[in-house]
Design an enzyme around this catalytic site. Structure first.
Site, PDB file in Angstrom:
ATOM      1  N   ASN A 139       0.835  -1.195   0.000  1.00 12.55           N
ATOM      2  CA  ASN A 139       0.000   0.000   0.000  1.00 12.55           C
ATOM      3  C   ASN A 139       0.870   1.246   0.000  1.00 12.55           C
ATOM      4  OD1 ASN A 139       0.762   0.394   2.750  1.00 12.55           O
ATOM      5  ND2 ASN A 139      -0.592  -1.317   3.187  1.00 12.55           N
ATOM      6  N   PHE A 172      -3.517   5.079  14.305  1.00 11.20           N
ATOM      7  CA  PHE A 172      -3.723   6.085  13.251  1.00 11.20           C
ATOM      8  C   PHE A 172      -4.933   5.663  12.429  1.00 11.20           C
ATOM      9  CE2 PHE A 172       0.349   7.524  14.439  1.00 11.20           C
ATOM     10  CZ  PHE A 172       0.512   8.789  13.902  1.00 11.20           C
TER      11      PHE A 172
END
Ligand code: C5P
Length: 401
Positions: A211, A324
Site C-alpha cells: 500500500n 492512526f
C-alpha cells in the site's frame, strides 16, 4: 514569572531586522529570572547597538566590532561557552545558519557555539524565499540532525512586505521554548514501540500486495519520542528512509513478521504507537515460482491479517495504545468509531486524498481523539506534527497513569 530562575542564557544576535525584537527578548528573559549575556555578530551590531544590549542585560556585550568579533579575542569564547546553560541565536540569519551547519568558527559567536556543551537553539528570521531555499533547508536538516533545537520560524507578514514562513518567533514564545529545554523530558525513561511503513505481502517471488505508505510519519514520531527522552523500538516495514538516530530498529516485510516482532516487545513497554499501514489481507498461500501470465482471469485467495493494534489493546496490563486512521470522509465519526472498536486510548486521524498532505507527502495535519476529548494538530511538516503528537501522547499518558 520565574520560568528561567538563575539560568545563564547566552543570546547570539545576528544581522536581521528582527534583531530589534531581541532587545525586548533580553528584557523579558531577565524578568523571567535569567542572567543574559549578548554576543553580537558584526552585522547584528549594525541593526542594534551593543550599548542597547548592555543597558538591557546589565552585562558587557561581546562581539560586534571587528576586533571583538574575532574568535581569538582573549579566551572569551571558552569562558562564555562554559558559562552558558543554553545558547539561543535570535535572530538567526540564513548566513549564520549556514555557518553553524558547517561548523565554521569565523567569529566569536560561531566559535562559542562550537565550543559549548550547552543546548543550542536557533530562531531563524529571514525572507520566505531564503527560508524555503533548498540550501537553507538542507542546512536546517543538518543542524537538526546534530541536535540543534529549531525555534520557528512563524508564518506571517514580513519586513519586506511579503507573506510567508520566515518571521522570528515572538519573545514570549522563545522564552517558553527555552524554558522547555530545562524541563525533564516528557517521556523520560518510558519504553515505546512504534510501527511504521507499509507491510508487503508476497504473492510469488517477484510480486507482492502493498500500500501507499512512505513511513515518514511513523519515523518522525519515533524520532520525536527519542527527543522526548523515551527508549524507542521502531518496527518498520520496507521504506527508503534512513533509520532515525537513537532508536532500536527492527526491519520487517509482512504483517505476519510485524505482528511477531511487536508481540514479542509490547508486554514490556509503556506506550505502543501503531503508525504502520498494515495490509489488511495476505495471499492465502505464497506461490514458490513466478506465476506465468496467460489470457485467463487470475483469482487470488486472500485471508485477513492479524490486527496488531487491536490485539495489543486487548492485552491485560498492556501499554497505552495509539492508533492512526486514514479517512477520506466523515473523519471524526469514522476515527472515533475505530478508536472504540479497537479499544485504543488515542487515535490520530488524517484526511487522505487531499493534495499536499498524508501518504508520500512531507506534510500532515491530524485530528486526535481520546475518550472525552479531541485536539487539532494543524497542517505542518511531519516532523512538527510528530512533535506535537508526542506532546499530546505524553500528556494523556501521564494523566491516565
Ligand atoms: O483498521 P485500520 O487499518 O484503518 O486501522 C488503522 C490503525 O490500525 C493503524 O494504527 C494501523 O497501524 C493499525 N493496524 C494494525 N494492524 C492491522 C491493521 C491496522 O496494527 N492489521
Amino acid at each position: 514569572m520565574e520560568q528561567m530562575g538563575g539560568k545563564h542564557i547566552l543570546l547570539g544576535v545576528t544581522g536581521g531586522i528582527a534583531a530589534y525584537k531581541s532587545a525586548e527578548l533580553v528584557r523579558r528573559l531577565r524578568e523571567a529570572g535569567a542572567e543574559v549575556r549578548v554576543v553580537l555578530t558584526r552585522a547584528g551590531a549594525e541593526f542594534v547597538t551593543p550599548l542597547t544590549f548592555q543597558a538591557l542585560s546589565g552585562q558587557t556585550v561581546f562581539g560586534g566590532s571587528p576586533e571583538q568579533a574575532a574568535p581569538e579575542s582573549a579566551m572569551e569564547h571558552i569562558e562564555l561557552a562554559r558559562w552558558a546553560d543554553a545558547i539561543l541565536v535570535a535572530p538567526a540569519t540564513a548566513h549564520t545558519l549556514a555557518r553553524l551547519s558547517h561548523g565554521l568558527a569565523d567569529d566569536l559567536l560561531t566559535t562559542i557555539c562550537l565550543a559549548s556543551d550547552a543546548p543550542l537553539a536557533v530562531a531563524p528570521a529571514m525572507n520566505r524565499r531564503m527560508w524555503n531555499n533548498k540550501i537553507t533547508q538542507s542546512n536546517i536538516d543538518r543542524l537538526r540532525t546534530c541536535g540543534v533545537h529549531l525555534f520557528g520560524p512563524a508564518e506571517g507578514e514580513q519586513a519586506c512586505g511579503e507573506w510567508g514562513a520566515g518571521r522570528m518567533l515572538e519573545p514570549e514564545v522563545l522564552i517558553q521554548r527555552l524554558a522547555g529545554l530545562f524541563k525533564t523530558p516528557l517521556l523520560a525513561g518510558l519504553r515505546i514501540v512504534v510501527t511504521a511503513g507499509p507491510t508487503l505481502e508476497d504473492i510469488d517471488p517477484v510480486r507482492y500486495l502493498g500500500n501507499r505508505s512512505s513511513g515518514k510519519m511513523g519515523y518522525a514520531v519515533a524520532s520525536a519520542a527519542v527527543g522526548a527522552g523515551a527508549e524507542v523500538v521502531l518496527v518498520s516495514g520496507v521504506t527508503s528512509l534512513a533509520r532515525p538516530d537513537g532508536v532500536a530498529f527492527v526491519k520487517v516485510r509482512s504483517a505476519g513478521e510485524m505482528h511477531n516482532e511487536v508481540m514479542r516487545r509490547v508486554t514490556n513497554c509503556d506506550i505502543f504507537i501503531a503508525a504502520a499501514a498494515v495490509a489488511d489481507y495476505r495471499p492465502a498461500a505464497r506461490i514458490d515460482r513466478k506465476i506465468k501470465k496467460n489470457d485467463a482471469p487470475l483469482a487470488l485467495e486472500l485471508v485477513p491479517n492479524p490486527d496488531i493494534l487491536a490485539e495489543v489493546a486487548r492485552l491485560a496490563n498492556g501499554p497505552f495504545c495509539v492508533g492512526f486512521a486514514a479517512e477520506t470522509e466523515r473523519l471524526a465519526e469514522h476515527a472515533e468509531a475505530k478508536r472504540v472498536a479497537k479499544g485504543v486510548d488515542m487515535i490520530a486521524a488524517n484526511q487522505v486524498g487531499r493534495p499536499g498532505i498524508g501518504f508520500e507527502s512531507d506534510e500532515n495535519a491530524l485530528e486526535v481523539f481520546w475518550s472525552g476529548g479531541r485536539a487539532t494538530l494543524p497542517r505542518s511538516s511531519k516532523t512538527e506534527v510528530a512533535h506535537r503528537l508526542i506532546e499530546l501522547i505524553g500528556q494523556r499518558y501521564n494523566s491516565a497513569s
